[in-house]
Design an enzyme around this catalytic site. Structure first.
Site, short mmCIF file in Angstrom:
data_model
loop_
_atom_site.label_atom_id
_atom_site.label_comp_id
_atom_site.label_asym_id
_atom_site.label_seq_id
_atom_site.Cartn_x
_atom_site.Cartn_y
_atom_site.Cartn_z
N CYS A 185 47.64 62.63 32.72
CA CYS A 185 47.24 62.71 31.31
C CYS A 185 45.80 62.29 31.07
CB CYS A 185 48.16 61.86 30.45
SG CYS A 185 48.07 60.11 30.90
N CYS A 208 53.64 56.71 32.46
CA CYS A 208 52.97 55.71 31.62
C CYS A 208 53.22 54.31 32.18
CB CYS A 208 53.48 55.78 30.19
SG CYS A 208 53.56 57.45 29.51
N CYS A 236 48.40 56.01 26.15
CA CYS A 236 49.34 56.31 25.08
C CYS A 236 50.01 55.03 24.62
CB CYS A 236 50.37 57.31 25.58
SG CYS A 236 51.49 56.57 26.77
N ASP A 240 44.72 59.26 31.00
CA ASP A 240 44.64 57.92 30.42
C ASP A 240 44.19 56.91 31.47
OD1 ASP A 240 45.45 58.92 28.03
OD2 ASP A 240 47.54 58.33 28.25
FE1 FES Z 1 49.18 58.98 29.53
FE2 FES Z 1 51.35 57.74 28.68
S1 FES Z 1 50.76 59.79 28.26
S2 FES Z 1 49.84 56.99 30.04
#
Ligand code: FES
Length: 150
Positions: free
Chosen positions: A35, A108, A64, A37
């Site tokens: 993602c 995540c 997230c 992140d």
């Molecule tokens: Fe990226 Fe949760 S969607 S860490």
């Protein structure tokens, strides 16, 4: 709303241990290829009963809501753990009272686990003035902090 989502919502209403730790002994940063992140975790150790244990943990995240809630829970759970105990914790363990991660949210939790392992595996922490914030890292890389992609 599932129990997990409700627990995440409650954790986000008062996230624990967010922010940089200038006197940290270790720091680890990871990015998720799933993602994009990112999450950074700082650890501070202390001696207890002749053993080196985690005194405090903190985190900073561009992630997230689930990653933030898990990191909040994990940084509380880590207090008092030895390095070996901390290393043995899985993403599911680190979710604590949030409950089991739904399949779509497993990565995540793995982001938090990865940041913890990165911090535990680090041999030293850069001097605080050399630890960029995550927001700094959105700028062109300085080369001072290694980001490990899971
Ligand atoms: Fe990226 Fe949760 S969607 S860490």
């Amino acid at each position: 709303m599932s129990d997990f989502e409700e627990n995440v919502r409650q954790a986000l209403s008062n996230p624990q241990n967010q922010g940089e730790m200038p006197d940290a002994d270790r720091v680890g940063t990871v990015g998720s290829p799933d993602c994009g992140d990112m999450l950074r975790m700082w650890l501070k150790f202390t001696e207890k009963d002749g053993k080196k244990v985690i005194d405090r943990a903190s985190f900073q995240s561009f992630g997230c809501q689930t990653a933030i809630a898990v990191a909040s829970m994990a940084t509380e759970l880590l207090k008092g753990k030895t390095i070996e105990e901390a290393r043995s914790l899985s993403a599911q363990d680190l979710t604590g009272d949030l409950g089991a991660l739904p399949p779509m949210k497993i990565h995540c939790g793995q982001l938090v686990e990865g940041a913890l392992r990165s911090a535990l595996d680090g041999t030293s922490t850069p001097a605080p003035e050399k630890v960029d914030t995550l927001s700094d890292q959105l700028a062109p890389p300085s080369g001072q902090v290694k980001i490990q992609f899971l």
